[in-house]
Design an enzyme around this catalytic site. Sequence first.
Site, PDB file in Angstrom:
ATOM      1  N   CYS A 152       0.829  -1.201   0.000  1.00  0.00           N
ATOM      2  CA  CYS A 152       0.000   0.000   0.000  1.00  0.00           C
ATOM      3  C   CYS A 152       0.872   1.263   0.000  1.00  0.00           C
ATOM      4  O   CYS A 152       1.483   1.576  -1.007  1.00  0.00           O
ATOM      5  CB  CYS A 152      -0.992  -0.032   1.155  1.00  0.00           C
ATOM      6  SG  CYS A 152      -2.365   1.147   0.968  1.00  0.00           S
ATOM      7  N   HIS A 212      -3.004  -5.220   1.473  1.00  0.00           N
ATOM      8  CA  HIS A 212      -2.403  -5.472   2.783  1.00  0.00           C
ATOM      9  C   HIS A 212      -2.411  -6.966   3.122  1.00  0.00           C
ATOM     10  O   HIS A 212      -3.296  -7.441   3.844  1.00  0.00           O
ATOM     11  CB  HIS A 212      -3.196  -4.734   3.866  1.00  0.00           C
ATOM     12  CG  HIS A 212      -3.087  -3.247   3.825  1.00  0.00           C
ATOM     13  ND1 HIS A 212      -2.160  -2.560   4.565  1.00  0.00           N
ATOM     14  CD2 HIS A 212      -3.797  -2.323   3.133  1.00  0.00           C
ATOM     15  CE1 HIS A 212      -2.304  -1.262   4.339  1.00  0.00           C
ATOM     16  NE2 HIS A 212      -3.283  -1.093   3.475  1.00  0.00           N
ATOM     17  N   GLU A 254      -0.688  -8.472   5.197  1.00  0.00           N
ATOM     18  CA  GLU A 254      -0.422  -8.665   6.627  1.00  0.00           C
ATOM     19  C   GLU A 254      -1.699  -8.698   7.461  1.00  0.00           C
ATOM     20  O   GLU A 254      -1.651  -9.055   8.648  1.00  0.00           O
ATOM     21  CB  GLU A 254       0.515  -7.564   7.142  1.00  0.00           C
ATOM     22  CG  GLU A 254      -0.102  -6.196   7.335  1.00  0.00           C
ATOM     23  CD  GLU A 254      -0.240  -5.377   6.055  1.00  0.00           C
ATOM     24  OE1 GLU A 254      -0.597  -4.185   6.157  1.00  0.00           O
ATOM     25  OE2 GLU A 254       0.013  -5.925   4.962  1.00  0.00           O
TER      26      GLU A 254
END
Length: 202
Positions: A82, A181, A183
């Site tokens: 991002c 994202h 994560e």
Amino acid sequence: MTATPTIGVLALQGDTAEHLRVLDGLGVTAVPVLRAAELDGVDGIVIPGGESTTMSKLAVRYELMEPLRKHIREGLPAFGTCAGMILLADRIIDGTADQQTIGGIDMTVRRNAFGRQTESFEGRVAVDGVEGPDVDAVFIRAPWVEEVGSGVRVLGQLTDGDRAGRIVAVRQGGLLATSFHPELTGDPRIHRLFVDMVKGTV
């Protein structure tokens, strides 16, 4: 580099803890990076999501911008998500007048391309180099890639609706970037790809 690489996560702002957690789960040594000297002790660096203009200003303030550029020019693998994608781009559209990037990937990225926070969404993306089902991708005020140079490999594009064809994952040599994202989803496969890039096995 040892068999167990040390991967840093830039800790200026953003999803530092989430990246550290995923990397820990993959069995590498994961450390936050906040000072230029700490770059000498890592085999790769993750540049997390957050707010790209804030991260850029903090990198300058903490005297990290030039050391990051130097290490990446000299071959340090890096993975940007991002805002991290924006920071790894050589060129930005819709950035602020004074916004700097680390650079390294020959691409033009449009900042906040998918809209405001309220327009965040999830989608499925097939990512080249990631085995198994499509990746569940979370887009939060995300950029997309407008164009890439000849040395950049497009790894993932959206396939549905009016966003179909938008580039959301790229790789150039040891540099990896995603608009989304990974994560945040509990799926470690893209991080595993980066770890393998750091090890030099892919």
